[in-house]
Design a protein around this motif. Structure first.
Motif, PDB file in Angstrom:
ATOM      1  N   THR A 140       0.736  -1.267   0.031  1.00 11.46           N
ATOM      2  CA  THR A 140       0.060  -0.028   0.011  1.00 11.46           C
ATOM      3  C   THR A 140       0.947   1.259  -0.009  1.00 11.46           C
ATOM      4  OG1 THR A 140      -1.725  -1.126   1.103  1.00 11.46           O
ATOM      5  CG2 THR A 140      -1.786   1.140   1.220  1.00 11.46           C
ATOM      6  N   THR A 141       1.884   1.285   0.923  1.00  6.92           N
ATOM      7  CA  THR A 141       2.745   2.524   0.840  1.00  6.92           C
ATOM      8  C   THR A 141       3.482   2.622  -0.456  1.00  6.92           C
ATOM      9  OG1 THR A 141       2.991   2.407   3.344  1.00  6.92           O
ATOM     10  CG2 THR A 141       4.540   3.383   2.427  1.00  6.92           C
ATOM     11  N   LEU A 142       4.094   1.702  -0.967  1.00  4.14           N
ATOM     12  CA  LEU A 142       4.588   1.792  -2.206  1.00  4.14           C
ATOM     13  C   LEU A 142       3.732   2.023  -3.378  1.00  4.14           C
ATOM     14  CD1 LEU A 142       6.967  -1.658  -2.246  1.00  4.14           C
ATOM     15  CD2 LEU A 142       7.749   0.877  -1.934  1.00  4.14           C
ATOM     16  N   GLY A 143       2.503   1.729  -3.230  1.00  2.74           N
ATOM     17  CA  GLY A 143       1.524   2.029  -4.187  1.00  2.74           C
ATOM     18  C   GLY A 143       1.153   3.700  -4.006  1.00  2.74           C
ATOM     19  N   LEU A 144       1.186   4.061  -2.971  1.00  5.55           N
ATOM     20  CA  LEU A 144       0.868   5.582  -2.885  1.00  5.55           C
ATOM     21  C   LEU A 144       2.352   6.244  -3.288  1.00  5.55           C
ATOM     22  CD1 LEU A 144      -0.687   5.726   0.489  1.00  5.55           C
ATOM     23  CD2 LEU A 144      -1.826   6.067  -1.491  1.00  5.55           C
ATOM     24  N   LEU A 145       3.467   5.973  -3.102  1.00  5.99           N
ATOM     25  CA  LEU A 145       4.812   6.545  -3.468  1.00  5.99           C
ATOM     26  C   LEU A 145       4.625   6.263  -4.901  1.00  5.99           C
ATOM     27  CD1 LEU A 145       7.384   5.153  -1.089  1.00  5.99           C
ATOM     28  CD2 LEU A 145       6.407   7.573  -1.295  1.00  5.99           C
ATOM     29  N   LEU A 146       4.245   5.212  -5.791  1.00  4.41           N
ATOM     30  CA  LEU A 146       4.326   5.095  -7.207  1.00  4.41           C
ATOM     31  C   LEU A 146       3.259   6.215  -7.592  1.00  4.41           C
ATOM     32  CD1 LEU A 146       5.240   3.600  -9.697  1.00  4.41           C
ATOM     33  CD2 LEU A 146       3.437   2.129  -9.101  1.00  4.41           C
ATOM     34  N   PHE A 147       2.161   6.504  -6.963  1.00  7.42           N
ATOM     35  CA  PHE A 147       1.164   7.376  -7.453  1.00  7.42           C
ATOM     36  C   PHE A 147       1.686   8.786  -7.474  1.00  7.42           C
ATOM     37  CE2 PHE A 147      -2.727   9.816  -6.982  1.00  7.42           C
ATOM     38  CZ  PHE A 147      -3.232   9.683  -8.103  1.00  7.42           C
ATOM     39  N   ALA A 148       2.363   9.199  -6.297  1.00 13.12           N
ATOM     40  CA  ALA A 148       2.848  10.405  -6.020  1.00 13.12           C
ATOM     41  C   ALA A 148       4.122  10.682  -7.076  1.00 13.12           C
ATOM     42  CB  ALA A 148       3.582  10.510  -4.874  1.00 13.12           C
ATOM     43  N   THR A 149       4.996   9.495  -7.522  1.00 15.98           N
ATOM     44  CA  THR A 149       5.932   9.772  -8.448  1.00 15.98           C
ATOM     45  C   THR A 149       5.508  10.120  -9.706  1.00 15.98           C
ATOM     46  OG1 THR A 149       7.273   8.442  -6.885  1.00 15.98           O
ATOM     47  CG2 THR A 149       7.990   8.606  -9.130  1.00 15.98           C
ATOM     48  N   PHE A 150       4.215   9.235  -9.976  1.00 17.92           N
ATOM     49  CA  PHE A 150       3.729   9.258 -11.240  1.00 17.92           C
ATOM     50  C   PHE A 150       3.426  11.073 -11.492  1.00 17.92           C
ATOM     51  CE2 PHE A 150      -0.393   9.485 -13.550  1.00 17.92           C
ATOM     52  CZ  PHE A 150      -0.249   9.432 -14.703  1.00 17.92           C
ATOM     53  N   LEU A 151       2.446  11.207 -10.454  1.00 22.63           N
ATOM     54  CA  LEU A 151       1.974  12.634 -10.749  1.00 22.63           C
ATOM     55  C   LEU A 151       2.959  13.665 -11.008  1.00 22.63           C
ATOM     56  CD1 LEU A 151      -1.013  12.583  -7.801  1.00 22.63           C
ATOM     57  CD2 LEU A 151      -1.149  12.635 -10.386  1.00 22.63           C
ATOM     58  N   ALA A 152       4.048  13.520 -10.095  1.00 19.65           N
ATOM     59  CA  ALA A 152       5.097  14.401 -10.372  1.00 19.65           C
ATOM     60  C   ALA A 152       6.017  14.308 -11.727  1.00 19.65           C
ATOM     61  CB  ALA A 152       6.154  14.018  -9.062  1.00 19.65           C
ATOM     62  N   HIS A 153       5.947  13.049 -12.193  1.00 19.98           N
ATOM     63  CA  HIS A 153       6.461  12.549 -13.487  1.00 19.98           C
ATOM     64  C   HIS A 153       5.420  13.508 -14.596  1.00 19.98           C
ATOM     65  CE1 HIS A 153       8.604  10.837 -16.652  1.00 19.98           C
ATOM     66  NE2 HIS A 153       7.697  10.133 -17.218  1.00 19.98           N
ATOM     67  N   LEU A 154       4.178  13.439 -14.461  1.00 21.69           N
ATOM     68  CA  LEU A 154       3.257  13.812 -15.325  1.00 21.69           C
ATOM     69  C   LEU A 154       3.315  15.372 -15.477  1.00 21.69           C
ATOM     70  CD1 LEU A 154       0.990  13.349 -17.403  1.00 21.69           C
ATOM     71  CD2 LEU A 154      -0.635  13.503 -15.288  1.00 21.69           C
ATOM     72  N   GLY A 155       3.367  15.787 -14.128  1.00 29.73           N
ATOM     73  CA  GLY A 155       3.585  17.303 -14.061  1.00 29.73           C
ATOM     74  C   GLY A 155       4.718  17.872 -14.596  1.00 29.73           C
ATOM     75  N   ALA A 156       5.674  17.446 -14.575  1.00 23.92           N
ATOM     76  CA  ALA A 156       6.870  17.802 -15.105  1.00 23.92           C
ATOM     77  C   ALA A 156       6.957  17.730 -16.484  1.00 23.92           C
ATOM     78  CB  ALA A 156       8.205  16.964 -14.734  1.00 23.92           C
ATOM     79  N   ALA A 157       6.494  16.668 -17.239  1.00 27.72           N
ATOM     80  CA  ALA A 157       6.215  16.167 -18.543  1.00 27.72           C
ATOM     81  C   ALA A 157       5.161  17.429 -19.200  1.00 27.72           C
ATOM     82  CB  ALA A 157       5.672  14.852 -18.996  1.00 27.72           C
ATOM     83  N   MET A 158       4.322  17.793 -18.537  1.00 25.80           N
ATOM     84  CA  MET A 158       3.387  18.766 -18.891  1.00 25.80           C
ATOM     85  C   MET A 158       4.085  20.119 -19.002  1.00 25.80           C
ATOM     86  SD  MET A 158      -0.314  17.516 -17.222  1.00 25.80           S
ATOM     87  CE  MET A 158      -1.051  18.789 -17.819  1.00 25.80           C
TER      88      MET A 158
END
Length: 183
Positions: free
Chosen positions: A142-160
């Motif tokens: 669960t914790t790793l899933g939340l970290l993955l989601f946060a990392t994904f959002l940061a990656h998407l934000g940086a890409a945009m």
């Protein structure tokens, strides 16, 4: 630097764009699994397990591509601290994409649950059956899933940011493979 070193390799782009919707789907399926007790629960679990193993296989192949192909340099005008965060975030992504399915597989093994892929194909257990280990790994998953989601959002934000605001070629180096400056 030559144009071919200003964009990601075709193999890197292939794995990136193949894995992106799979990881997004996996995040939503994971949330759906813990948020619903409806008839969809078993269906989501049946999708989640083989999709997690598929992501593990794909990230392994993608990691080999990453080690054998050069990545394009970041823009010279990007502050060094941002370049370091960009590089670190990619390695965090790799670590999470490896860890999530392995922890999930271990968790199911510790809980005594079979990892069914398809038909009569099951994965062997990779952890001893132990209720305390299962509880720990479930929490870790669960914790790793939340970290993955946060990392994904940061990656998407940086890409945009790079694709829509800076237009500095960072986004196009993965999206289209064109040389920087040709957005």
């Amino acid at each position: 630097m030559s144009a071919e070193h200003r964009h990601f390799s075709p193999a890197a782009r292939f794995f990136h764009w193949l894995m992106a919707p799979l990881v997004i789907a996996m995040l939503f399926i994971g949330v759906g699994m813990v948020a619903t007790l409806s008839s969809w629960h078993q269906t989501l679990i049946a999708i989640h397990k083989p999709l997690g193993i598929a992501i593990l296989v794909l990230v392994s192949m993608r990691f080999i591509v990453r080690l054998t192909h050069r990545t394009p340099p970041l823009p010279d005008d990007m502050p060094r601290w941002q370049q370091h965060i960009a590089h670190l975030s990619h390695w965090v992504f790799y670590a999470l994409l490896f860890a999530m399915p392995l922890v999930g597989w271990s968790m199911l093994s510790a809980g005594g649950f079979p990892v069914h892929l398809f038909g009569s194909v099951y994965l062997p257990p990779i952890a001893p059956q132990d209720v305390r280990l299962y509880a720990f790994l479930r929490s870790a998953h669960t914790t790793l899933g939340l970290l993955l989601f946060a990392t994904f959002l940061a990656h998407l934000g940086a890409a945009m940011f790079h694709g829509l605001i800076k237009r500095d070629g960072v986004f196009s180096s993965m999206a289209r493979g064109r040389a920087r400056g040709h957005e």
